[in-house]
Design a protein around this motif. Structure first.
Motif, PDB file in Angstrom:
ATOM      1  N   ASP A   1      -5.664   3.181  -4.195  1.00 14.40           N
ATOM      2  CA  ASP A   1      -6.498   2.676  -3.103  1.00 14.40           C
ATOM      3  C   ASP A   1      -8.182   3.385  -3.598  1.00 14.40           C
ATOM      4  O   ASP A   1      -8.357   4.138  -2.862  1.00 14.40           O
ATOM      5  N   GLU A   2      -8.689   2.811  -4.392  1.00 13.07           N
ATOM      6  CA  GLU A   2     -10.114   3.153  -4.731  1.00 13.07           C
ATOM      7  C   GLU A   2     -10.915   2.066  -3.625  1.00 13.07           C
ATOM      8  O   GLU A   2     -10.623   0.870  -3.757  1.00 13.07           O
ATOM      9  N   PRO A   3     -12.033   2.703  -3.310  1.00 12.95           N
ATOM     10  CA  PRO A   3     -12.690   1.896  -2.206  1.00 12.95           C
ATOM     11  C   PRO A   3     -13.312   0.645  -3.275  1.00 12.95           C
ATOM     12  O   PRO A   3     -14.049   0.905  -4.051  1.00 12.95           O
TER      13      PRO A   3
ATOM     14  N   GLU B   1       1.662  -9.942  -4.501  1.00 14.44           N
ATOM     15  CA  GLU B   1       1.498  -9.618  -3.174  1.00 14.44           C
ATOM     16  C   GLU B   1       0.124  -9.151  -2.957  1.00 14.44           C
ATOM     17  O   GLU B   1      -0.589  -9.888  -2.087  1.00 14.44           O
ATOM     18  N   LEU B   2      -0.319  -8.390  -3.835  1.00 11.92           N
ATOM     19  CA  LEU B   2      -1.849  -7.791  -3.831  1.00 11.92           C
ATOM     20  C   LEU B   2      -2.842  -8.915  -4.004  1.00 11.92           C
ATOM     21  O   LEU B   2      -3.717  -9.051  -3.329  1.00 11.92           O
ATOM     22  N   GLN B   3      -2.618  -9.928  -4.789  1.00  9.34           N
ATOM     23  CA  GLN B   3      -3.422 -10.952  -5.103  1.00  9.34           C
ATOM     24  C   GLN B   3      -3.416 -11.917  -4.012  1.00  9.34           C
ATOM     25  O   GLN B   3      -4.536 -12.601  -3.595  1.00  9.34           O
ATOM     26  N   SER B   4      -2.392 -12.243  -3.549  1.00  8.46           N
ATOM     27  CA  SER B   4      -2.304 -13.226  -2.245  1.00  8.46           C
ATOM     28  C   SER B   4      -2.987 -12.283  -1.154  1.00  8.46           C
ATOM     29  O   SER B   4      -3.621 -13.329  -0.173  1.00  8.46           O
TER      30      SER B   4
ATOM     31  N   VAL C   1       0.823  -1.247  -0.191  1.00  9.38           N
ATOM     32  CA  VAL C   1       0.004   0.147   0.087  1.00  9.38           C
ATOM     33  C   VAL C   1       0.930   1.198   0.120  1.00  9.38           C
ATOM     34  O   VAL C   1       0.392   2.317  -0.464  1.00  9.38           O
ATOM     35  N   HIS C   2       2.220   1.276   0.460  1.00  8.63           N
ATOM     36  CA  HIS C   2       3.084   2.305   0.391  1.00  8.63           C
ATOM     37  C   HIS C   2       3.597   2.570  -1.045  1.00  8.63           C
ATOM     38  O   HIS C   2       4.574   3.537  -1.050  1.00  8.63           O
TER      39      HIS C   2
END
Length: 63
Positions: free
Chosen positions: A16-18, A34-37, A9-10
């Motif tokens: 970062d869309e809701p 990493e995001l998919q995991s 996230v950094h």
């Protein structure tokens, strides 16, 4: 206590869309994995039957 945010996230690629977390075009494959995991881990139910957030919930019939 708030949960620690994942490192991706950094990233400068992270958007970062809701309800629609994603990366900008050109994001490294490692970040995408990493995001998919992380998103998959949110779908994993970790509680045992009869618990909420690992706290036993008694049933109304004398448990």
């Amino acid at each position: 206590m708030p949960e620690k945010l994942p490192e991706f996230v950094h990233s400068e690629y992270f958007v970062d869309e809701p309800g629609n977390w994603h990366f900008k075009e050109g994001a490294p494959k490692e970040l995408q994995k990493e995001l998919q995991s992380y998103l998959q881990s949110l779908n994993t139910i970790q509680d045992e039957p009869g618990t909420v957030d690992s706290i036993h919930v008694p049933y109304p019939y004398g448990d």
